[in-house]
Design an enzyme around this catalytic site. Structure first.
Site, PDB file in Angstrom:
ATOM      1  N   SER A 177       0.795  -1.224   0.000  1.00  0.00           N
ATOM      2  CA  SER A 177       0.000   0.000   0.000  1.00  0.00           C
ATOM      3  C   SER A 177       0.828   1.276   0.000  1.00  0.00           C
ATOM      4  O   SER A 177       0.363   2.309  -0.468  1.00  0.00           O
ATOM      5  CB  SER A 177      -0.979  -0.002   1.167  1.00  0.00           C
ATOM      6  OG  SER A 177      -0.314  -0.256   2.376  1.00  0.00           O
ATOM      7  N   HIS A 205      -5.576  -3.171  -2.791  1.00  0.00           N
ATOM      8  CA  HIS A 205      -5.260  -2.203  -3.845  1.00  0.00           C
ATOM      9  C   HIS A 205      -5.249  -2.809  -5.246  1.00  0.00           C
ATOM     10  O   HIS A 205      -4.968  -2.113  -6.213  1.00  0.00           O
ATOM     11  CB  HIS A 205      -3.917  -1.530  -3.561  1.00  0.00           C
ATOM     12  CG  HIS A 205      -3.915  -0.781  -2.269  1.00  0.00           C
ATOM     13  ND1 HIS A 205      -4.366   0.511  -2.151  1.00  0.00           N
ATOM     14  CD2 HIS A 205      -3.565  -1.166  -1.023  1.00  0.00           C
ATOM     15  CE1 HIS A 205      -4.271   0.893  -0.893  1.00  0.00           C
ATOM     16  NE2 HIS A 205      -3.789  -0.113  -0.189  1.00  0.00           N
ATOM     17  N   LYS A 239     -12.117   0.960  -1.746  1.00  0.00           N
ATOM     18  CA  LYS A 239     -11.074   1.577  -2.578  1.00  0.00           C
ATOM     19  C   LYS A 239     -11.583   1.605  -4.022  1.00  0.00           C
ATOM     20  O   LYS A 239     -12.471   2.389  -4.326  1.00  0.00           O
ATOM     21  CB  LYS A 239      -9.753   0.840  -2.341  1.00  0.00           C
ATOM     22  CG  LYS A 239      -9.255   1.159  -0.927  1.00  0.00           C
ATOM     23  CD  LYS A 239      -8.055   0.409  -0.436  1.00  0.00           C
ATOM     24  CE  LYS A 239      -7.694   0.927   0.955  1.00  0.00           C
ATOM     25  NZ  LYS A 239      -6.921   0.003   1.752  1.00  0.00           N
TER      26      LYS A 239
HETATM   27  C1  LIG Z   1      -6.995  -0.201   3.254  1.00  0.00           C
HETATM   28  C2  LIG Z   1      -6.372  -1.512   3.554  1.00  0.00           C
HETATM   29  C3  LIG Z   1      -6.936  -2.396   4.484  1.00  0.00           C
HETATM   30  C4  LIG Z   1      -8.089  -1.999   5.343  1.00  0.00           C
HETATM   31  O1  LIG Z   1      -9.267  -1.946   4.624  1.00  0.00           O
HETATM   32  P1  LIG Z   1     -10.452  -1.017   5.174  1.00  0.00           P
HETATM   33  O2  LIG Z   1     -11.646  -1.505   4.459  1.00  0.00           O
HETATM   34  O3  LIG Z   1     -10.077   0.380   4.841  1.00  0.00           O
HETATM   35  O4  LIG Z   1     -10.520  -1.258   6.661  1.00  0.00           O
HETATM   36  C5  LIG Z   1      -6.371  -3.643   4.626  1.00  0.00           C
HETATM   37  N1  LIG Z   1      -5.264  -4.001   3.921  1.00  0.00           N
HETATM   38  C6  LIG Z   1      -4.681  -3.162   3.052  1.00  0.00           C
HETATM   39  C7  LIG Z   1      -3.467  -3.603   2.301  1.00  0.00           C
HETATM   40  C8  LIG Z   1      -5.199  -1.889   2.860  1.00  0.00           C
HETATM   41  O5  LIG Z   1      -4.596  -1.044   2.035  1.00  0.00           O
END
Ligand SMILES: *Cc1c(COP(=O)(O)O)cnc(C)c1O
Length: 387
Positions: A177, A205, A239
């Site tokens: 990330s 992502h 996302k």
């Molecule tokens: C954003 C993210 C999460 C958490 O997801 P949310 O739905 O925002 O709680 C978990 N793992 C990764 C790699 C992320 O980027």
């Protein structure tokens, strides 16, 4: 305690580590209004530009008409609606695994998987650059927690070979990330099978962005052999999918185990069914709108070409996450502020989110950006570099 807190906060400020929350006035978009000022923004994970899509806004209204607003209970009591159920089936089919289970957030999904599958007698192997939610989950299990250097499969193989634990669980981000690089999922899966280990891939992502129709890391760069018992896939829906939530997909016994034992599944109110209803439309857009992924590919190439003459290197990345390495915290913060003055928002990412001396600007691109947006960012960065 209060004087200690105040003192610690002060130190955090001096170290250039103090976090602030900009208040957005309108929807998520490449053009945001913060405290009355308009900015060109490169700081959202809304990679496909769906977070403010009219079809999704209409689906929210329709979902509310059909299901009301609140779910009223956990999935195990009376909160599991037709919309949740249909979405789970659609997601499982989309990623090509037998079953899927919805969660309210990705953080909670990771908590459930890792804590339901590993305990004291087990060992968890984790890439050093994994997301915090995976690390937090691993610590909760009281399993042996063994981290391997970023993407170093040789070290991982030696660690797997040396362990005497009952079960072995390897956990990795699919797209890292803060770096934007990708894990070799097929190789990791082969390694796991060799050592009788399980693999959990967190595709927060990659889902919607990578692979044919946006099916995610199991389809990129090639299709991964999915008909194996030891693969657990997790992706988030806040996302690229533009809404909120997450899901885990795996073989039926894994999903049933999560329903029975996942604490962040059973001990929480189900997300509003209208969100699941909306995500069905989001899934259609992800699949159909090939142009969004094509546009992202073009913008990524353009950005990398434009920024290659800057004094700060871009980290190697083929994904919409394009980090520009500033080095020291103060330098990252300086760039962040100077861009702000020019009406551009790119967040500085500092330790502990990234290692010391590796502070960066995390540029994230969206299909909603235009080539002119990328050009504007490039011009501003070249001005700041004096070149
Ligand atoms: C954003 C993210 C999460 C958490 O997801 P949310 O739905 O925002 O709680 C978990 N793992 C990764 C790699 C992320 O980027």
């Amino acid at each position: 305690m209060l004087p200690d807190l105040t003192e610690a906060l002060q130190q955090r400020k001096q170290a250039g580590l103090y976090r602030l929350r900009p208040v957005l006035e309108g929807p998520q978009s490449p053009h945001v209004t913060i405290e009355g000022r308009d900015f060109l923004a490169f700081c959202s994970n809304d990679y496909l530009g769906l977070a403010n899509h009219p079809a999704l806004i209409a689906a929210v209204a329709e979902g509310a008409q059909r299901y009301g607003v609140g779910s009223g209970a956990s999935h195990l009591i009376s909160g599991h609606s037709r919309a949740h159920h249909e979405l789970e089936e659609a997601l499982a089919a989309f990623v090509g695994l037998p079953r899927a289970l919805l969660f309210s957030t990705g953080y909670m999904a990771n908590m459930a998987v890792v804590t339901a599958l590993a305990g004291r007698e087990d060992a968890i192997f984790a890439d050093r650059l994994n997301h915090a939610s995976l690390n937090d989950a691993a610590l909760l299990t009281r399993a042996r927690f063994i981290r391997y250097p970023h993407l170093d499969l040789d070290v991982l193989a030696r660690q797997l070979e040396a362990t005497t634990a009952r079960y072995r669980l390897v956990i990795t981000d699919a797209v890292f990330s803060m770096d934007g690089d990708t894990a070799p999922v097929a190789e990791l899966l082969a390694l796991c099978r060799r050592f009788d280990a399980w693999l959990l891939v967190d595709d927060a992502h990659g889902f919607g962005v990578l692979g044919e129709q946006g099916r995610g890391c199991l389809y990129y760069p090639q299709q991964v052999e999915r008909d194996v018992p030891n693969l657990i896939y997790m992706a988030t829906l806040g996302k690229a999918a533009g809404v909120s939530g997450a899901f885990v997909a795996a073989q039926a016994p894994v999903i049933e185990t999560l329903i029975q034992h996942g604490r962040t599944y059973g001990y929480t109110t189900a997300a509003p069914p209208l969100l699941a209803h909306t995500l069905l439309t989001s899934l259609q857009l992800i699949r159909q709108d090939v142009w969004r992924r094509e546009r992202l590919v073009r913008l990524i190439a353009l950005l990398r070409q434009k920024l290659q003459t800057l004094p700060w290197p871009l980290l190697p990345s083929e994904t919409p996450i394009q980090p520009l390495l500033a080095g020291e915290n103060q330098e990252a913060v300086r760039l962040d502020r100077a861009l702000c003055e020019r009406g551009i928002r790119v967040p500085a990412i500092r330790p502990p989110t990234v290692p010391q001396g590796m502070a960066r600007l995390r540029i994230s691109l969206s299909a909603a950006h235009t080539e002119a947006d990328v050009e504007q960012l490039s011009v501003a960065l070249h001005e700041l570099a004096g070149c």
